[in-house]
Motif scaffolding. Sequence first.
Motif, short mmCIF file in Angstrom:
data_model
loop_
_atom_site.label_atom_id
_atom_site.label_comp_id
_atom_site.label_asym_id
_atom_site.label_seq_id
_atom_site.Cartn_x
_atom_site.Cartn_y
_atom_site.Cartn_z
N ALA A 1 0.75 -1.32 0.05
CA ALA A 1 -0.10 0.08 0.05
C ALA A 1 0.80 1.21 0.02
N PRO A 2 0.66 2.12 -1.01
CA PRO A 2 1.31 3.39 -0.95
C PRO A 2 1.17 4.06 0.66
N ALA B 1 -4.67 -7.36 -10.00
CA ALA B 1 -3.98 -6.07 -10.48
C ALA B 1 -4.91 -4.75 -10.47
N ILE B 2 -6.20 -5.20 -10.58
CA ILE B 2 -7.35 -3.81 -10.69
C ILE B 2 -7.05 -3.19 -9.35
N ALA B 3 -7.01 -4.11 -8.30
CA ALA B 3 -7.07 -3.60 -6.78
C ALA B 3 -5.76 -2.98 -6.66
N PHE B 4 -4.93 -3.23 -7.18
CA PHE B 4 -3.40 -2.53 -6.83
C PHE B 4 -3.47 -1.05 -7.74
N SER C 1 -5.61 1.29 -5.81
CA SER C 1 -4.98 1.78 -4.82
C SER C 1 -4.25 2.98 -4.90
N ARG C 2 -3.53 2.83 -6.11
CA ARG C 2 -2.44 4.01 -6.46
C ARG C 2 -3.47 5.09 -6.64
N ARG C 3 -4.59 5.00 -7.73
CA ARG C 3 -5.17 6.09 -8.11
C ARG C 3 -5.91 6.62 -7.01
N THR D 1 -6.80 9.90 -12.02
CA THR D 1 -6.66 8.86 -13.29
C THR D 1 -5.69 9.17 -14.24
N GLN D 2 -5.54 10.72 -14.29
CA GLN D 2 -4.66 11.17 -15.56
C GLN D 2 -3.11 10.82 -14.80
N LEU D 3 -2.95 11.11 -13.71
CA LEU D 3 -1.55 10.78 -13.17
C LEU D 3 -1.29 9.50 -13.16
#
Length: 202
Positions: free
Chosen positions: A67-68, A118-121, A124-126, A146-148
């Motif tokens: 987790a970030p 993969a989607i969950a990861f 989590s970043r978004r 989302t753009q970032l």
Amino acid sequence: MAPPPSPRTMKERILETADKLFYLQGIRAIGVDTIAAEIGISKRTLYNHFPSKDALIAAYLERRFVAPRTSDKPPAEQILATFDSLERRFAAKDFRGCPFVNAVAELGPADRSVKKIAIAFKESRRIWFRDRLNELGVADAEALATQLVLLVDGSIAQDLVRDDPAMARAAKEAAKVLLRSAGVDVGDAVKPAVKRGKRAPH
């Protein structure tokens, strides 16, 4: 005196070995027999801890799911520091891209368990970006987050093709443009990465 570190369990040894081989050589290219041989155990022993290769793949991806973190630094600085971290990671000899994207690319979208992780990861970043943007009072934090993450993933892809860590710097500059457009004062929030080149004379 502090007690000596506890020895790794067999399960940890298997997972560490699978992590290294799956990431560097590919999930499809590495079978459980290769992993077992690398450790010096039988496949039966491996299966006692992971009942199938699919279970081992899932454990490998879950191990990579870190987790970030947030810090006490200003939100804009935290966002831009993400790209500095990417540049350092790109420069590492063992960098082979995003393990989650790699897994989906190798195993295909039909593998629902891998795609779910993969989607969950990625989400989590978004969400981490979105939360920092909310702290900054950005109007449409969802869209900008989302753009970032697209800049993050795009820089990873470019580095893999070009083998050029500077792709992270280019993504960081693009992130600054997006943040400024959203009304964020990026200023000198993060010092620019040191450019490679000749040393200054003493």
